[in-house]
Design a protein around this motif. Structure first.
Motif, PDB file in Angstrom:
ATOM      1  N   ASP A  91     -45.616  13.797   2.823  1.00 22.74           N
ATOM      2  CA  ASP A  91     -47.005  13.348   3.026  1.00 22.74           C
ATOM      3  C   ASP A  91     -47.102  12.313   4.137  1.00 22.74           C
ATOM      4  OD1 ASP A  91     -45.632  11.588   1.371  1.00 22.74           O
ATOM      5  OD2 ASP A  91     -47.421  10.909   0.320  1.00 22.74           O
ATOM      6  N   ILE A  92     -46.021  11.560   4.343  1.00 23.06           N
ATOM      7  CA  ILE A  92     -45.990  10.605   5.466  1.00 23.06           C
ATOM      8  C   ILE A  92     -45.828  11.378   6.784  1.00 23.06           C
ATOM      9  CG2 ILE A  92     -44.692   8.690   6.503  1.00 23.06           C
ATOM     10  CD1 ILE A  92     -46.282   7.923   3.960  1.00 23.06           C
ATOM     11  N   ALA A  93     -44.924  12.356   6.780  1.00 26.86           N
ATOM     12  CA  ALA A  93     -44.689  13.163   7.989  1.00 26.86           C
ATOM     13  C   ALA A  93     -45.943  13.934   8.399  1.00 26.86           C
ATOM     14  CB  ALA A  93     -43.539  14.134   7.752  1.00 26.86           C
ATOM     15  N   ALA A  94     -46.809  14.246   7.431  1.00 25.35           N
ATOM     16  CA  ALA A  94     -48.026  15.012   7.722  1.00 25.35           C
ATOM     17  C   ALA A  94     -48.971  14.253   8.661  1.00 25.35           C
ATOM     18  CB  ALA A  94     -48.746  15.359   6.421  1.00 25.35           C
ATOM     19  N   HIS A  95     -48.804  12.933   8.765  1.00 31.59           N
ATOM     20  CA  HIS A  95     -49.630  12.150   9.696  1.00 31.59           C
ATOM     21  C   HIS A  95     -49.249  12.437  11.154  1.00 31.59           C
ATOM     22  CE1 HIS A  95     -51.771   9.267   7.004  1.00 31.59           C
ATOM     23  NE2 HIS A  95     -50.832   9.678   6.179  1.00 31.59           N
ATOM     24  N   ALA A  96     -47.996  12.825  11.362  1.00 30.81           N
ATOM     25  CA  ALA A  96     -47.509  13.030  12.731  1.00 30.81           C
ATOM     26  C   ALA A  96     -48.060  14.337  13.297  1.00 30.81           C
ATOM     27  CB  ALA A  96     -45.987  13.056  12.744  1.00 30.81           C
ATOM     28  N   LYS A  97     -48.037  14.432  14.621  1.00 30.22           N
ATOM     29  CA  LYS A  97     -48.493  15.656  15.296  1.00 30.22           C
ATOM     30  C   LYS A  97     -47.338  16.650  15.468  1.00 30.22           C
ATOM     31  CE  LYS A  97     -52.583  13.856  16.088  1.00 30.22           C
ATOM     32  NZ  LYS A  97     -53.209  13.691  14.779  1.00 30.22           N
ATOM     33  N   ARG A  98     -46.136  16.163  15.239  1.00 29.10           N
ATOM     34  CA  ARG A  98     -44.946  16.985  15.483  1.00 29.10           C
ATOM     35  C   ARG A  98     -43.866  16.564  14.494  1.00 29.10           C
ATOM     36  NH1 ARG A  98     -41.667  16.249  21.132  1.00 29.10           N
ATOM     37  NH2 ARG A  98     -39.987  17.763  20.783  1.00 29.10           N
ATOM     38  N   VAL A  99     -43.223  17.537  13.867  1.00 27.15           N
ATOM     39  CA  VAL A  99     -42.173  17.240  12.883  1.00 27.15           C
ATOM     40  C   VAL A  99     -40.862  17.888  13.339  1.00 27.15           C
ATOM     41  CG1 VAL A  99     -41.438  17.448  10.476  1.00 27.15           C
ATOM     42  CG2 VAL A  99     -43.868  17.109  11.006  1.00 27.15           C
ATOM     43  N   ILE A 100     -39.846  17.049  13.511  1.00 22.77           N
ATOM     44  CA  ILE A 100     -38.512  17.512  13.902  1.00 22.77           C
ATOM     45  C   ILE A 100     -37.607  17.383  12.682  1.00 22.77           C
ATOM     46  CG2 ILE A 100     -36.501  17.002  15.355  1.00 22.77           C
ATOM     47  CD1 ILE A 100     -38.572  15.877  17.416  1.00 22.77           C
ATOM     48  N   ARG A 101     -37.000  18.511  12.286  1.00 25.52           N
ATOM     49  CA  ARG A 101     -36.120  18.487  11.115  1.00 25.52           C
ATOM     50  C   ARG A 101     -34.667  18.652  11.563  1.00 25.52           C
ATOM     51  NH1 ARG A 101     -39.403  19.021   6.474  1.00 25.52           N
ATOM     52  NH2 ARG A 101     -41.515  19.654   7.078  1.00 25.52           N
ATOM     53  N   LEU A 102     -33.842  17.717  11.099  1.00 20.92           N
ATOM     54  CA  LEU A 102     -32.411  17.776  11.393  1.00 20.92           C
ATOM     55  C   LEU A 102     -31.652  18.311  10.191  1.00 20.92           C
ATOM     56  CD1 LEU A 102     -31.569  14.338  13.081  1.00 20.92           C
ATOM     57  CD2 LEU A 102     -32.194  16.450  14.201  1.00 20.92           C
ATOM     58  N   ARG A 103     -30.576  18.998  10.465  1.00 17.15           N
ATOM     59  CA  ARG A 103     -29.637  19.381   9.405  1.00 17.15           C
ATOM     60  C   ARG A 103     -28.252  19.461  10.022  1.00 17.15           C
ATOM     61  NH1 ARG A 103     -30.073  21.263   4.330  1.00 17.15           N
ATOM     62  NH2 ARG A 103     -32.330  21.570   4.516  1.00 17.15           N
ATOM     63  N   ASP A 104     -27.298  18.795   9.379  1.00 15.50           N
ATOM     64  CA  ASP A 104     -25.899  18.832   9.829  1.00 15.50           C
ATOM     65  C   ASP A 104     -25.745  18.518  11.315  1.00 15.50           C
ATOM     66  OD1 ASP A 104     -25.183  19.535   7.258  1.00 15.50           O
ATOM     67  OD2 ASP A 104     -25.335  21.685   7.658  1.00 15.50           O
TER      68      ASP A 104
END
Length: 227
Positions: free
Chosen positions: A205-218
């Motif tokens: 819900d915090i990330a939803a404020h952003a215009k762009r979401v970058i997800r990292l894994r490993d």
């Protein structure tokens, strides 16, 4: 739009005894001026390491990091300290305020390191505290303020030197949900005013404020989507 951040093939390894731990495994990332980015990922994905590199708190093992046209991946510690003070505004989960110092003086502190005069510092700190909704709390010390007010002081301190980017690490992590919502509304305003905002969060819900979401894994970017 031109980029404020350009990262190419960033690798960050850590030595643990005889073992080399590969935390970031070749990250490429461009962030435009005025972007609003959330960096997400499970524990151990590399998001905190990436945040530390973006904030010039750490340097990469390999790769290049161009911040506002300057290659910061090769800079000395002193130069990095200057960059941190002038180009980057930090907001931490734990606020990191000086306990015996008023809100006004906490906010003005980065300007001391930047060499601003006392009158300049006071004027700018008052302006910023008014912007973050604390015009009536300037002479209060952190222990006289609520958690949300302390985070507003921390946001004011991040803004005071007019940095290129605001970096927020779990900015609502120590706040109840109502106060967290108010702080995110403040970040939305800061972004609307033209600031580049990058935050690390594990809350959708915090990330939803952003215009762009970058997800990292490993240690790699798994996805990069615009809201």
């Amino acid at each position: 739009m031109s980029n404020v951040i350009e990262i190419r093939d960033i690798i960050r390894d850590f030595q643990l005894g005889q073992e080399t731990v590969h935390v970031l495994k070749g990250i490429d990332l461009d962030i435009e001026i005025g972007d609003y980015v959330a960096i997400m990922g499970p524990s151990g994905s590399g998001k905190s390491t990436l945040m530390n590199l973006l904030g010039c708190l750490d340097t990469p093992t390999a790769g290049s990091y161009i911040l506002n046209g300057k290659d910061v991946s090769q800079m000395s510690d002193d130069d990095l300290a200057d960059i941190r003070n002038t180009e980057i505004g930090f907001v931490f989960q734990t606020f990191n305020l000086l306990p015996r110092t008023t809100a006004l003086d906490n906010v003005a502190l980065p300007m001391v390191y930047a060499g601003a005069s006392k009158s300049e510092r006071k004027q700018r700190a008052e302006e910023v505290l008014t912007d973050v909704g604390l015009a009536d709390r300037m002479d209060h010390k952190p222990n006289q303020l609520s958690g949300g007010q302390r985070q507003r002081v921390a946001v004011g301190r991040a803004l005071v030197n007019k940095p290129s980017i605001i970096l927020a690490d779990e900015p609502t992590g120590n706040l109840d949900s109502k106060t967290g919502f108010e702080i995110m509304a403040l970040f939305d305003e800061i972004h609307k005013a033209g600031n580049t905002v990058i935050m690390v969060t594990h809350e959708e819900d915090i990330a939803a404020h952003a215009k762009r979401v970058i997800r990292l894994r490993d240690g790699i970017i798994e996805s990069d989507t615009r809201n």
